[in-house]
Write a protein that holds these residues in place. Sequence first.
Motif, PDB file in Angstrom:
ATOM      1  N   ALA A   1      43.570  33.659  38.602  1.00 13.41           N
ATOM      2  CA  ALA A   1      42.760  32.517  39.042  1.00 13.41           C
ATOM      3  C   ALA A   1      43.654  31.460  39.683  1.00 13.41           C
ATOM      4  CB  ALA A   1      42.006  31.926  37.858  1.00 13.41           C
ATOM      5  N   LYS A   2      44.801  31.222  39.068  1.00 14.56           N
ATOM      6  CA  LYS A   2      45.732  30.220  39.598  1.00 14.56           C
ATOM      7  C   LYS A   2      46.198  30.617  41.001  1.00 14.56           C
ATOM      8  CE  LYS A   2      49.747  27.616  37.968  1.00 14.56           C
ATOM      9  NZ  LYS A   2      50.816  27.555  36.969  1.00 14.56           N
ATOM     10  N   MET A   3      46.523  31.922  41.160  1.00 16.18           N
ATOM     11  CA  MET A   3      46.969  32.396  42.482  1.00 16.18           C
ATOM     12  C   MET A   3      45.876  32.217  43.525  1.00 16.18           C
ATOM     13  SD  MET A   3      48.754  36.046  41.893  1.00 16.18           S
ATOM     14  CE  MET A   3      49.186  36.550  40.272  1.00 16.18           C
ATOM     15  N   LEU A   4      44.613  32.338  43.071  1.00 12.82           N
ATOM     16  CA  LEU A   4      43.489  32.229  44.007  1.00 12.82           C
ATOM     17  C   LEU A   4      43.012  30.788  44.183  1.00 12.82           C
ATOM     18  CD1 LEU A   4      41.396  35.337  42.861  1.00 12.82           C
ATOM     19  CD2 LEU A   4      42.593  35.080  45.040  1.00 12.82           C
ATOM     20  N   GLY A   5      43.697  29.862  43.525  1.00 15.29           N
ATOM     21  CA  GLY A   5      43.315  28.449  43.648  1.00 15.29           C
ATOM     22  C   GLY A   5      42.072  28.109  42.850  1.00 15.29           C
ATOM     23  N   LEU A   6      41.759  28.912  41.819  1.00 13.35           N
ATOM     24  CA  LEU A   6      40.588  28.638  40.977  1.00 13.35           C
ATOM     25  C   LEU A   6      41.021  27.849  39.745  1.00 13.35           C
ATOM     26  CD1 LEU A   6      38.996  32.198  41.236  1.00 13.35           C
ATOM     27  CD2 LEU A   6      38.075  30.080  42.212  1.00 13.35           C
ATOM     28  N   PRO A   7      40.091  27.110  39.129  1.00 14.49           N
ATOM     29  CA  PRO A   7      40.483  26.262  37.994  1.00 14.49           C
ATOM     30  C   PRO A   7      40.809  27.045  36.726  1.00 14.49           C
ATOM     31  CG  PRO A   7      38.110  26.158  38.342  1.00 14.49           C
ATOM     32  CD  PRO A   7      38.673  26.967  39.474  1.00 14.49           C
ATOM     33  N   TYR A   8      41.549  26.371  35.816  1.00 17.15           N
ATOM     34  CA  TYR A   8      41.870  26.917  34.499  1.00 17.15           C
ATOM     35  C   TYR A   8      40.750  26.558  33.535  1.00 17.15           C
ATOM     36  CZ  TYR A   8      44.073  27.479  29.981  1.00 17.15           C
ATOM     37  OH  TYR A   8      44.323  27.851  28.689  1.00 17.15           O
ATOM     38  N   PRO A   9      40.325  27.394  32.601  1.00 17.49           N
ATOM     39  CA  PRO A   9      40.763  28.773  32.431  1.00 17.49           C
ATOM     40  C   PRO A   9      40.118  29.696  33.462  1.00 17.49           C
ATOM     41  CG  PRO A   9      39.110  28.211  30.777  1.00 17.49           C
ATOM     42  CD  PRO A   9      39.331  26.981  31.599  1.00 17.49           C
TER      43      PRO A   9
ATOM     44  N   GLU B   1      47.693  56.977  26.520  1.00 10.30           N
ATOM     45  CA  GLU B   1      46.664  56.974  25.475  1.00 10.30           C
ATOM     46  C   GLU B   1      45.804  55.714  25.458  1.00 10.30           C
ATOM     47  OE1 GLU B   1      49.060  58.109  22.063  1.00 10.30           O
ATOM     48  OE2 GLU B   1      48.120  60.077  22.166  1.00 10.30           O
ATOM     49  N   TYR B   2      45.852  54.990  24.344  1.00 11.66           N
ATOM     50  CA  TYR B   2      44.931  53.858  24.170  1.00 11.66           C
ATOM     51  C   TYR B   2      45.610  52.523  24.496  1.00 11.66           C
ATOM     52  CZ  TYR B   2      43.634  57.920  21.593  1.00 11.66           C
ATOM     53  OH  TYR B   2      43.417  59.222  21.271  1.00 11.66           O
ATOM     54  N   ASP B   3      46.823  52.604  25.041  1.00  9.77           N
ATOM     55  CA  ASP B   3      47.513  51.375  25.419  1.00  9.77           C
ATOM     56  C   ASP B   3      46.885  50.777  26.690  1.00  9.77           C
ATOM     57  OD1 ASP B   3      49.251  51.135  23.319  1.00  9.77           O
ATOM     58  OD2 ASP B   3      50.828  52.343  24.256  1.00  9.77           O
ATOM     59  N   LEU B   4      47.228  49.553  26.930  1.00 11.49           N
ATOM     60  CA  LEU B   4      46.679  48.832  28.081  1.00 11.49           C
ATOM     61  C   LEU B   4      47.818  48.182  28.848  1.00 11.49           C
ATOM     62  CD1 LEU B   4      44.184  47.213  25.678  1.00 11.49           C
ATOM     63  CD2 LEU B   4      43.348  48.456  27.668  1.00 11.49           C
ATOM     64  N   SER B   5      47.553  47.823  30.098  1.00 13.38           N
ATOM     65  CA  SER B   5      48.572  47.128  30.888  1.00 13.38           C
ATOM     66  C   SER B   5      47.861  46.309  31.961  1.00 13.38           C
ATOM     67  CB  SER B   5      49.500  48.153  31.543  1.00 13.38           C
ATOM     68  OG  SER B   5      50.255  47.515  32.551  1.00 13.38           O
ATOM     69  N   PHE B   6      48.256  45.069  32.112  1.00 10.55           N
ATOM     70  CA  PHE B   6      47.584  44.214  33.095  1.00 10.55           C
ATOM     71  C   PHE B   6      48.528  43.563  34.096  1.00 10.55           C
ATOM     72  CE2 PHE B   6      44.795  44.489  29.415  1.00 10.55           C
ATOM     73  CZ  PHE B   6      43.617  44.891  30.010  1.00 10.55           C
ATOM     74  N   SER B   7      49.853  43.670  33.866  1.00  3.73           N
ATOM     75  CA  SER B   7      50.753  42.923  34.746  1.00  3.73           C
ATOM     76  C   SER B   7      50.857  43.567  36.133  1.00  3.73           C
ATOM     77  CB  SER B   7      52.130  42.750  34.104  1.00  3.73           C
ATOM     78  OG  SER B   7      52.794  43.973  34.080  1.00  3.73           O
ATOM     79  N   GLY B   8      50.638  44.887  36.225  1.00  2.00           N
ATOM     80  CA  GLY B   8      50.663  45.562  37.532  1.00  2.00           C
ATOM     81  C   GLY B   8      49.526  45.048  38.410  1.00  2.00           C
ATOM     82  N   LEU B   9      48.389  44.816  37.777  1.00  4.66           N
ATOM     83  CA  LEU B   9      47.230  44.292  38.521  1.00  4.66           C
ATOM     84  C   LEU B   9      47.529  42.905  39.072  1.00  4.66           C
ATOM     85  CD1 LEU B   9      44.016  45.064  36.432  1.00  4.66           C
ATOM     86  CD2 LEU B   9      44.475  45.630  38.811  1.00  4.66           C
ATOM     87  N   LYS B  10      48.229  42.134  38.241  1.00  8.20           N
ATOM     88  CA  LYS B  10      48.609  40.771  38.650  1.00  8.20           C
ATOM     89  C   LYS B  10      49.500  40.837  39.900  1.00  8.20           C
ATOM     90  CE  LYS B  10      51.803  38.980  36.169  1.00  8.20           C
ATOM     91  NZ  LYS B  10      52.503  38.612  34.929  1.00  8.20           N
ATOM     92  N   SER B  11      50.474  41.776  39.884  1.00  8.20           N
ATOM     93  CA  SER B  11      51.357  41.921  41.052  1.00  8.20           C
ATOM     94  C   SER B  11      50.581  42.414  42.264  1.00  8.20           C
ATOM     95  CB  SER B  11      52.489  42.922  40.764  1.00  8.20           C
ATOM     96  OG  SER B  11      53.101  42.581  39.563  1.00  8.20           O
ATOM     97  N   ALA B  12      49.646  43.329  42.037  1.00  6.33           N
ATOM     98  CA  ALA B  12      48.852  43.860  43.157  1.00  6.33           C
ATOM     99  C   ALA B  12      48.064  42.720  43.808  1.00  6.33           C
ATOM    100  CB  ALA B  12      47.913  44.959  42.669  1.00  6.33           C
ATOM    101  N   VAL B  13      47.511  41.832  42.977  1.00  6.48           N
ATOM    102  CA  VAL B  13      46.763  40.684  43.515  1.00  6.48           C
ATOM    103  C   VAL B  13      47.708  39.771  44.295  1.00  6.48           C
ATOM    104  CG1 VAL B  13      45.557  38.552  42.861  1.00  6.48           C
ATOM    105  CG2 VAL B  13      44.921  40.705  41.780  1.00  6.48           C
ATOM    106  N   TYR B  14      48.886  39.547  43.744  1.00  8.93           N
ATOM    107  CA  TYR B  14      49.872  38.681  44.397  1.00  8.93           C
ATOM    108  C   TYR B  14      50.218  39.213  45.792  1.00  8.93           C
ATOM    109  CZ  TYR B  14      54.224  36.136  45.164  1.00  8.93           C
ATOM    110  OH  TYR B  14      55.207  35.345  45.696  1.00  8.93           O
ATOM    111  N   ASN B  15      50.474  40.526  45.847  1.00 12.57           N
ATOM    112  CA  ASN B  15      50.836  41.132  47.132  1.00 12.57           C
ATOM    113  C   ASN B  15      49.692  41.057  48.135  1.00 12.57           C
ATOM    114  OD1 ASN B  15      53.363  41.722  46.191  1.00 12.57           O
ATOM    115  ND2 ASN B  15      52.786  43.771  45.449  1.00 12.57           N
ATOM    116  N   LEU B  16      48.505  41.305  47.636  1.00  8.80           N
ATOM    117  CA  LEU B  16      47.324  41.258  48.505  1.00  8.80           C
ATOM    118  C   LEU B  16      47.148  39.857  49.104  1.00  8.80           C
ATOM    119  CD1 LEU B  16      45.248  43.455  49.085  1.00  8.80           C
ATOM    120  CD2 LEU B  16      43.852  42.580  47.221  1.00  8.80           C
TER     121      LEU B  16
END
Length: 345
Positions: free
Chosen positions: A172-180, A208-223
Amino acid sequence: MKQRLLAIETSCDETSIAIIEDIFIISEQTHSQIANHAKFGGVIPELASRLHSKTIFELINLTLRDANCKLTDLDGIAVTIGPGLINSLQVGLTVAKSLAYSLNLPLYQVNHLTAHAYSPFIGTAKNLIPREALVVIASGGHSLLALKKGKKFEIIGQTKDDAIGEVYDKVAKMLGLPYPGGPAIDEIAQKHFNDSKVVSLPRPKVREYDLSFSGLKSAVYNLINNRQIAKEQPSQIYQEEIATAFQKAAIDHFITKIKLALNDFNQTKIIIGGGVTINSYFQSELKQLPNVKVFFPKNIYTGDNAAMIAYTAAITYNQNLKNEDFDKLLQLDSNPNLIIGELVD
Ligand code: KG4
Ligand code: ZN
């Protein structure tokens, strides 16, 4: 006689006080610090603890007055011991210790994550809480899947990097949207969900059942960077498009893992908790799961609140216990790294 507990929650950026009688909340007051942190785009720990100490006594007073109750009518104090921001936790614990010591009352330590897992049941008789279920916590600080077996919780998967709510806030911060960022992104994504121009972001790959979100954050940044360099579209259009793509990818990833765990562990019940679980797409995907009963918290109990702390203490502890060991009470410390289920034997 019905037992009355006063509960204190100060683990992050909400100061919250609740009074519970038996298993029913009779009063709750929450002061959110969102407005104070918004200009920084995230929670500033030092500011959070300072604001907790500033507001906590007034909130205790308000809650007591609202419940028509005096300090001397209380039978115990419950407090969040962890996980959370250390200095914020310390404010709540110090006040709780002082109250317990001076009023000669037992002090009940509550695990914040376990409390999120009990948040859908506030006001429900203990014997109606499912013994076995898949527990899903999705918040600003945590993203995990656990199996509940009685009062034990076994973590089967968790985020390998950022928590889902944290990434909502950063995107949201990268997109200029308010917190939270969660509510802001959710609102845009609901409007634009079916737009054909929405780009697809890569789904995270993690075992398995693990999760990961930081790659998505980088993908958004690059986009965003690429779009800005190419000056392809006005910012509002890519804000809508990227927020929607992010919501789809982040929630789809979580739901895929939930489905896998339900199937592999033969579970038919899901208990959810945490600020992100109010998300419209997350909720609609969960409601569509066939042959699965989902226990949602009420909207007011998805985020941090003292009602879940009070209820967890009420159903966990034998309230006839008196705190006779004051040395132990005074040495009690908060634990910022507590894991779900810890504290209860
Ligand atoms: O549980 P919570 O109040 O605090 C923690 O214990 O971390 O969760 C706060 C998080 C924030 O990151 C916020 O952006 C997110 O919950 N959130 C949402 C939504 N509403 C709040 N995330 C996605 N969609 C929402 N509608
Ligand atoms: Zn929380």
